[in-house]
Design an enzyme around this catalytic site. Structure first.
Site: not given
Ligand code: 4AD
Length: 466
Positions: A238, A240, A246-247, A389, A392, A440
């Site tokens: 990502r 970000e 947490r990212h 979170e 998701s 996380r």
């Molecule tokens: O919420 P996210 O973006 O959801 C998806 O990727 C969907 N495709 C999931 C699905 O099956 N619908 O990412 C899922 C999880 C988040 O809840 C969070 O725990 C983690 O990935 N996450 C990160 N962890 C660390 N750094 C980041 N930049 C993150 N972005 C998301």
């Protein structure tokens, strides 16, 4: 062919026996001209080795050699195990080794950027020492991450990554026992799967390409290929552009996708069983690891129920409103309101782990299935640990025309995902799934304050090395 003994297994049963051990020189302390104490460490076990200059024991030359060793050098020691009458302070093993031979296998440089004993201290230890007038070195996070190879040698850091490995083990075993198959999805993609802003773009042999932000599209395509239940464990990326606790720009995604027979609650049931199993296992089988983490980073055990609490988004909004939080009933929850809701849920239901479902459709990705009874809401959910979170998930749109319309409405370039959309034109079972952020889970289960602590070599907007 000599027999090696592990430092962690040195005990009184080995008294009077000659052993051969390998470890790191942690501290070297000369007492007068005839005796030196060398503490040797392997992982979190330490033992005191004693060099005494005497005919038949150690030569003056060997003592000088010992005193010139640098901290963290790898040493081999041959010596006789003895059991002192007084308890030994400062080492984990309650025996000593009377040194006969000492070899330096690999010498560390004299001025280490981090002293491991400093890096292993808890905040409480440091404060106590300061009150007593000692000045202890506080190793800050950047110094730790810049010198991660050294930082990772502390007992708490070792434990964090052993625990992370256990989470993966249980995740895999639990899903295998529920008839899921592990698949591997491509990380080099033609387009973004989770929206354009947080995607790393690169040139793929002259074509524009992206690093996978999740296995989302391909895990669904595996369902289209009749793998009824799948999971993926792998790196996701990502872009970000904000530094938060947490990212990360690269993390391990634990992804699940499964056919749904009647209701997306079938997916929620898997989340419940999977995570209660993970938490139970960590608490029952990983006590030593949790103790090691607790010693440096004290935390309270996670409160969770044996049947996971399920709340609707509307119920969550109502709890927040009742507590005086101003909130848009069709907007997404921000970090602050998620935290507040976490506190309210803990007070009311005595759990720090729960599922919030039926989110407004507008705040979910294009592939999310709207609720049949009210399309303003969706068959989707987030899962929280201690108000943050970790997951998701949702039921997915498996109808290609609706999927195209939703993608266009969300501003997704449909041409880059046409192979995905076309997969639904050949007949597809209703299905749903979720994505877990592994770092996380480990961070929040252990009450750690920063996600970088749970990534071996973390990647964030400022950090691409080591
Ligand atoms: O919420 P996210 O973006 O959801 C998806 O990727 C969907 N495709 C999931 C699905 O099956 N619908 O990412 C899922 C999880 C988040 O809840 C969070 O725990 C983690 O990935 N996450 C990160 N962890 C660390 N750094 C980041 N930049 C993150 N972005 C998301």
């Amino acid at each position: 062919g000599r027999k090696w003994t592990k430092i962690c297994s040195l005990d009184a049963e080995l008294a009077n026996r000659t052993v051969l051990i390998r470890g790191r020189a942690q501290t070297i302390r000369a007492v007068g001209k005839k005796i030196s104490f060398l503490v040797v460490r392997r992982l979190s076990a330490t033992v005191q080795c004693v060099l005494t200059v005497k005919e038949g024991l150690v030569s003056a030359q060997m003592l000088r050699f010992c005193n010139s060793l640098t901290r963290e050098s790898i040493v081999d020691v041959v010596g006789v195990v003895t059991t002192p009458t007084e308890p030994i302070k400062g080492t984990t093993q309650q025996v000593e080794v009377q040194v006969r031979k000492l070899y330096c296998i690999s010498r560390a440089v004299p001025n280490l950027p981090i002293n491991i004993e400093d890096a292993a201290r808890s905040e409480e230890d440091i404060k106590e020492a300061e009150m007593a007038g000692d000045k202890l070195v506080r190793v800050n996070q950047d110094t730790r991450l810049n010198n991660r190879v050294l930082d990772l040698r502390t007992p708490a850091n070792q434990a964090i990554f052993h625990l992370k490995c256990s989470v993966i083990d249980i995740f895999r075993n639990c899903l295998r026992s529920e008839d899921f198959v592990e698949i591997h999805t491509p990380k080099l993609l033609a387009g973004a799967s989770e929206g354009g802003a947080s995607v790393f773009k690169f040139d793929y042999m002259g074509q524009p390409a992206c690093l996978a932000q999740s296995p989302q599209l391909h895990k669904q395509m595996a369902i289209c290929s009749d793998f009824e239940r799948v999971f993926v464990i792998g790196e996701v990326f990502r872009a970000e552009n904000s530094s938060t606790h947490r990212h990360l720009c690269e993390f391990i995604g634990l992804d699940v996708e499964m056919e749904i027979n009647e209701h997306y609650f079938e997916v929620l049931d898997i989340v419940d069983r999977l995570f209660v199993t993970i938490f139970d296992y960590l608490n029952e089988k990983c006590k030593k690891l949790l103790d090691a983490i607790n010693k440096q980073f004290p935390f309270k055990p996670l409160k969770y129920l044996q049947k996971t609490l399920l709340l609707t988004f509307e119920e969550g909004i109502k709890m927040l409103k009742d507590a005086g939080v101003e909130i848009d009933p069709f907007g997404d929850l921000n970090t602050e309101s998620e935290r507040t809701l976490g506190r309210l849920v803990l007070e009311k239901y005595e759990t720090e782990f729960y599922i919030l479902h039926r989110y407004p459709s507008t705040v979910r990705p294009f592939y999310t299935m709207p609720c049949y009874d009210n399309p303003l809401y969706s068959n989707s959910f987030d899962v929280f640990i201690r108000g943050e979170e970790i997951i998701s998930g949702a039921q997915r749109v498996h109808e290609p025309d609706l999927l195209t319309a939703r993608a266009e409405a969300c501003g997704v370039d449909v041409s880059t995902i046409s192979a995905y959309i076309n997969s639904f034109r050949y007949g597809t079972c209703p299905h749903g799934g979720f994505g877990v952020g592994l770092e996380r889970v480990v961070m929040l289960f252990c009450g750690l304050s920063n996600i970088r602590q749970t990534s071996l070599f973390p990647r964030d907007p400022q950090r691409l090395v080591p």
